[in-house]
Design a protein around this motif. Structure first.
Motif, short mmCIF file in Angstrom:
data_model
loop_
_atom_site.label_atom_id
_atom_site.label_comp_id
_atom_site.label_asym_id
_atom_site.label_seq_id
_atom_site.Cartn_x
_atom_site.Cartn_y
_atom_site.Cartn_z
N UNK A 1 0.85 -1.20 0.00
CA UNK A 1 0.00 0.00 0.00
C UNK A 1 0.87 1.24 0.00
N UNK A 2 1.92 1.25 0.81
CA UNK A 2 2.79 2.41 0.88
C UNK A 2 3.44 2.69 -0.47
N UNK A 3 4.00 1.68 -1.10
CA UNK A 3 4.67 1.91 -2.37
C UNK A 3 3.68 2.15 -3.49
N UNK A 4 2.47 1.65 -3.38
CA UNK A 4 1.44 1.95 -4.36
C UNK A 4 1.04 3.41 -4.32
N UNK A 5 1.13 4.01 -3.14
CA UNK A 5 0.78 5.41 -2.95
C UNK A 5 1.96 6.33 -3.20
N UNK B 1 1.21 8.11 -14.77
CA UNK B 1 1.83 6.95 -15.38
C UNK B 1 2.30 5.99 -14.30
N UNK B 2 2.53 4.76 -14.69
CA UNK B 2 3.13 3.77 -13.81
C UNK B 2 4.54 3.47 -14.30
N UNK B 3 5.39 3.06 -13.39
CA UNK B 3 6.74 2.64 -13.77
C UNK B 3 6.72 1.16 -14.09
N UNK B 4 7.25 0.76 -15.22
CA UNK B 4 7.25 -0.67 -15.56
C UNK B 4 8.18 -1.46 -14.65
N UNK B 5 7.79 -2.70 -14.38
CA UNK B 5 8.59 -3.61 -13.56
C UNK B 5 8.43 -5.01 -14.13
N UNK C 1 3.33 10.86 -21.57
CA UNK C 1 3.27 10.51 -20.15
C UNK C 1 3.22 9.00 -19.92
N UNK C 2 4.14 8.29 -20.55
CA UNK C 2 4.21 6.84 -20.35
C UNK C 2 5.62 6.33 -20.61
N UNK C 3 5.88 5.13 -20.08
CA UNK C 3 7.17 4.48 -20.34
C UNK C 3 7.03 3.57 -21.53
N UNK C 4 8.05 3.54 -22.34
CA UNK C 4 8.15 2.58 -23.45
C UNK C 4 9.31 1.65 -23.10
N UNK D 1 15.54 -0.39 -30.36
CA UNK D 1 14.33 0.28 -29.85
C UNK D 1 13.07 -0.08 -30.64
N UNK D 2 13.21 -0.77 -31.75
CA UNK D 2 12.02 -1.15 -32.52
C UNK D 2 11.35 -2.42 -31.97
N UNK D 3 12.04 -3.13 -31.08
CA UNK D 3 11.48 -4.37 -30.51
C UNK D 3 11.01 -4.10 -29.09
N UNK D 4 9.69 -4.16 -28.89
CA UNK D 4 9.09 -3.93 -27.57
C UNK D 4 9.29 -5.14 -26.67
N UNK D 5 9.38 -4.88 -25.38
CA UNK D 5 9.55 -5.94 -24.39
C UNK D 5 8.25 -6.13 -23.61
N UNK D 6 8.06 -7.34 -23.13
CA UNK D 6 6.89 -7.66 -22.31
C UNK D 6 7.13 -7.15 -20.89
N UNK D 7 6.14 -6.48 -20.34
CA UNK D 7 6.20 -5.96 -18.97
C UNK D 7 5.15 -6.71 -18.15
N UNK D 8 5.58 -7.27 -17.02
CA UNK D 8 4.65 -8.07 -16.23
C UNK D 8 3.97 -7.30 -15.12
N UNK D 9 4.46 -6.09 -14.80
CA UNK D 9 3.84 -5.31 -13.71
C UNK D 9 4.13 -3.83 -13.89
N UNK D 10 3.27 -3.03 -13.29
CA UNK D 10 3.48 -1.57 -13.26
C UNK D 10 3.40 -1.12 -11.80
N UNK D 11 4.23 -0.15 -11.44
CA UNK D 11 4.25 0.38 -10.08
C UNK D 11 3.74 1.80 -10.14
N UNK D 12 2.82 2.13 -9.24
CA UNK D 12 2.26 3.48 -9.20
C UNK D 12 0.98 3.58 -9.99
N UNK D 13 0.57 4.80 -10.21
CA UNK D 13 -0.64 5.16 -10.92
C UNK D 13 -1.83 4.68 -10.22
#
Length: 124
Positions: free
Chosen positions: A25-29, A83-87, A102-105, A112-124
């Motif tokens: 909860x703390x880090x989500x906030x 925005x959320x930070x990718x993790x 207002x987002x992370x890529x 940079x043309x190959x996107x990576x899979x992100x399994x979680x976002x922190x924040x937002x």
């Protein structure tokens, strides 16, 4: 005596779960903050965005240039990142903040043309 030991282990597990929940909860906030307003008068029914230096009336919401959404009330100004930070992505990848949108890529470090899979976002 065996029953007491089992009960204590159950309590320890419960306390560990509660501690982890509180940390989550703390880090989500962590992407939000609140600024108390001075004692309300006709003059102080506004909030000042310290990022842009703009003034906003109580009841108003806005987005500033740091990708933060704020809302003004007579009691306080509250702001949260938009925005959320990718993790949880591969070490071969890098997260780059796109301020215009207002987002992370997240993409491969060397392509940079190959996107990576992100399994979680922190924040937002």
């Amino acid at each position: 005596m065996v029953e007491f030991k089992i009960q204590m282990e159950g309590e320890k597990k419960f306390l560990v779960c509660v501690a982890l929940l509180l940390l989550a909860v703390r880090y989500g906030e962590s992407s939000c903050y609140r600024v108390p307003q001075p004692v309300p008068t006709e003059i102080t029914k506004t909030c000042r965005d310290d990022v842009d230096g703009t003034w906003h009336a109580a009841g108003e919401s806005w987005n500033n240039t740091d990708c933060v959404r704020c809302a003004c009330s007579v009691e306080l100004m509250s702001c949260c990142t938009m925005y959320g930070r990718p993790a949880g992505y591969s070490e071969d990848c890098i997260a780059v903040f796109d301020r215009q949108n207002c987002l992370y890529r997240v993409h491969l470090k060397n392509d940079s043309s190959i996107k990576c899979t992100v399994s979680a976002m922190v924040g937002k």
